[in-house]
Design an enzyme around this catalytic site. Structure first.
Site, PDB file in Angstrom:
ATOM      1  N   ASP A  58     106.635  15.567  -9.300  1.00 19.39           N
ATOM      2  CA  ASP A  58     105.260  15.039  -9.247  1.00 19.39           C
ATOM      3  C   ASP A  58     104.238  16.167  -9.326  1.00 19.39           C
ATOM      4  O   ASP A  58     104.491  17.283  -8.884  1.00 19.39           O
ATOM      5  CB  ASP A  58     105.084  14.232  -7.947  1.00 19.39           C
ATOM      6  CG  ASP A  58     103.886  13.289  -8.016  1.00 19.39           C
ATOM      7  OD1 ASP A  58     103.360  13.056  -9.119  1.00 19.39           O
ATOM      8  OD2 ASP A  58     103.483  12.775  -6.950  1.00 19.39           O
ATOM      9  N   ASN A  61     105.062   3.400 -13.728  1.00 20.44           N
ATOM     10  CA  ASN A  61     104.370   4.285 -14.677  1.00 20.44           C
ATOM     11  C   ASN A  61     103.986   3.569 -15.982  1.00 20.44           C
ATOM     12  O   ASN A  61     103.147   4.055 -16.739  1.00 20.44           O
ATOM     13  CB  ASN A  61     105.191   5.545 -14.990  1.00 20.44           C
ATOM     14  CG  ASN A  61     105.268   6.535 -13.840  1.00 20.44           C
ATOM     15  OD1 ASN A  61     106.268   7.221 -13.673  1.00 20.44           O
ATOM     16  ND2 ASN A  61     104.210   6.637 -13.037  1.00 20.44           N
TER      17      ASN A  61
HETATM   18  C1  IPE Z   1     106.596   9.020  -9.036  1.00 21.85           C
HETATM   19  O1  IPE Z   1     105.400   9.692  -9.302  1.00 21.85           O
HETATM   20  C2  IPE Z   1     107.324   8.753 -10.312  1.00 21.85           C
HETATM   21  C3  IPE Z   1     107.836   9.928 -11.020  1.00 21.85           C
HETATM   22  C4  IPE Z   1     107.818  11.153 -10.590  1.00 21.85           C
HETATM   23  C5  IPE Z   1     108.435   9.648 -12.300  1.00 21.85           C
HETATM   24  P1  IPE Z   1     104.011   8.927  -9.392  1.00 21.85           P
HETATM   25  O2  IPE Z   1     102.973   9.950  -9.585  1.00 21.85           O
HETATM   26  O3  IPE Z   1     104.099   7.859 -10.406  1.00 21.85           O
HETATM   27  O4  IPE Z   1     103.946   8.269  -7.946  1.00 21.85           O
HETATM   28  P2  IPE Z   1     102.720   7.625  -7.170  1.00 21.85           P
HETATM   29  O5  IPE Z   1     102.159   6.567  -8.038  1.00 21.85           O
HETATM   30  O6  IPE Z   1     101.721   8.709  -6.915  1.00 21.85           O
HETATM   31  O7  IPE Z   1     103.324   7.113  -5.911  1.00 21.85           O
HETATM   32  C1  IPE Z   2     104.656  13.383 -12.511  1.00 25.15           C
HETATM   33  O1  IPE Z   2     103.376  13.892 -12.589  1.00 25.15           O
HETATM   34  C2  IPE Z   2     105.178  12.917 -13.856  1.00 25.15           C
HETATM   35  C3  IPE Z   2     105.274  11.454 -14.009  1.00 25.15           C
HETATM   36  C4  IPE Z   2     105.051  10.571 -13.079  1.00 25.15           C
HETATM   37  C5  IPE Z   2     105.620  10.965 -15.326  1.00 25.15           C
HETATM   38  P1  IPE Z   2     102.098  12.946 -12.544  1.00 25.15           P
HETATM   39  O2  IPE Z   2     101.769  12.541 -13.949  1.00 25.15           O
HETATM   40  O3  IPE Z   2     102.297  11.837 -11.606  1.00 25.15           O
HETATM   41  O4  IPE Z   2     100.995  13.956 -12.027  1.00 25.15           O
HETATM   42  P2  IPE Z   2      99.890  13.675 -10.905  1.00 25.15           P
HETATM   43  O5  IPE Z   2     100.605  13.129  -9.717  1.00 25.15           O
HETATM   44  O6  IPE Z   2      98.921  12.702 -11.481  1.00 25.15           O
HETATM   45  O7  IPE Z   2      99.284  15.010 -10.634  1.00 25.15           O
HETATM   46 MG    MG Z   3     101.982  11.625  -9.605  1.00 26.16          MG
END
Ligand code: IPE
Ligand code: IPE
Ligand code: MG
Length: 249
Positions: A23, A71
């Site tokens: 993340d 997502n």
């Molecule tokens: C969790 O990250 C999913 C992945 C790392 C693929 P998100 O960024 O989607 O999670 P939330 O929405 O902040 O909980």
């Molecule tokens: C994790 O990084 C990757 C996926 C969930 C695909 P994020 O895209 O959630 O990045 P933040 O949390 O918005 O910084």
């Molecule tokens: Mg995230």
């Protein structure tokens, strides 16, 4: 982070299975004044480094949460960019998987992926299916509630058809009907980016996992960060409901 190194990892106390919620890509890019997708692209370097470090140590299973069911609710442009990045990464990294004897497997709702991504995944899992080193498990279009619901439906069908009765239900039967049926439960779950939540990941499987949270944003995660997480894990006492005196060996 960065204070632990490979030598400090106890090779006799390695977790068999490490799962990672990768993340913080978007925030990493924003901090640098860039578009979110720039963060995703740089996240690939962290994946490469982590996979290599885990394989070198002799970890048996590494699961990476790459894309959740939730997502799909992101803006279309970001989803498209992530799907393209997935295909190009599989193209560029297959050689690394082969060179390191790593077998790629997937968990998640493959049917929901665009066909080009699905067929690329299929080809890569087939190509690496003879590798008997580390298993790299990619969680794609995955969510734990989706997985559990799917398992419950298939068990309910078996009960309806008379193949099973409700008395047969037990924890092993549930585990064996999940996407992760051939994968042991993770002992260590890592989440980057300073978020303290599970986000619908492996809810059943992490019942007794050790949780490790770091503020490091995923694109900055490197081998040293994995070593630090493993060293931290190795210093914990896993009691499984017992008292300390019972588990000291
Ligand atoms: C969790 O990250 C999913 C992945 C790392 C693929 P998100 O960024 O989607 O999670 P939330 O929405 O902040 O909980
Ligand atoms: C994790 O990084 C990757 C996926 C969930 C695909 P994020 O895209 O959630 O990045 P933040 O949390 O918005 O910084
Ligand atoms: Mg995230």
């Amino acid at each position: 982070m960065g204070t632990s190194n490979k030598e400090q990892v106890d090779r006799n106390k390695l977790p068999k299975h490490i799962a990672i919620i990768m993340d913080g890509n978007g925030r990493w890019a924003k901090k640098k004044g860039n578009e979110r997708i720039f963060g995703h692209k740089n996240g690939v370097k962290a994946v490469r480094d982590t996979v290599e470090a885990a394989a070198e140590l002799g970890i048996s299973f590494l699961t990476l949460y790459a894309f959740s069911t939730e997502n799909w609710n992101r803006p279309r442009t970001e989803i498209d960019a992530l799907m393209s990045l997935l295909v190009s990464t599989l193209d560029s990294e297959t050689k690394t998987l082969m060179d390191n004897n790593i077998r790629l497997i997937t968990i998640g709702d493959m049917e929901s992926l665009p066909s080009r991504v699905r067929s690329k995944m299929q080809r890569t899992t087939e190509k690496t299916s003879g590798n008997d080193g580390m298993r790299l498990v990619l969680a794609l279009s995955y969510s734990s509630r989706w997985e559990l619901l799917d398992a419950m439906k298939s068990l309910a069908k078996k009960i309806e058809s008379g193949e099973l009765t409700s008395r047969d239900l037990n924890c092993d039967l549930i585990s064996n009907n999940l996407q992760t049926k051939d994968i042991p439960d993770p002992e260590l779950l890592i989440r980057t980016s300073g978020e303290y939540r599970i986000s619908n990941f492996l809810l059943w499987q992490i019942a007794y996992a050790e949780l490790y949270f770091t503020d490091t944003l995923w694109p900055d995660f490197r081998k040293e960060d994995l070593y630090a997480a493993i060293c931290n894990f190795q210093n914990r006492e896993r009691r499984f409901g017992k008292i300390s005196e019972q588990v000291i060996s």
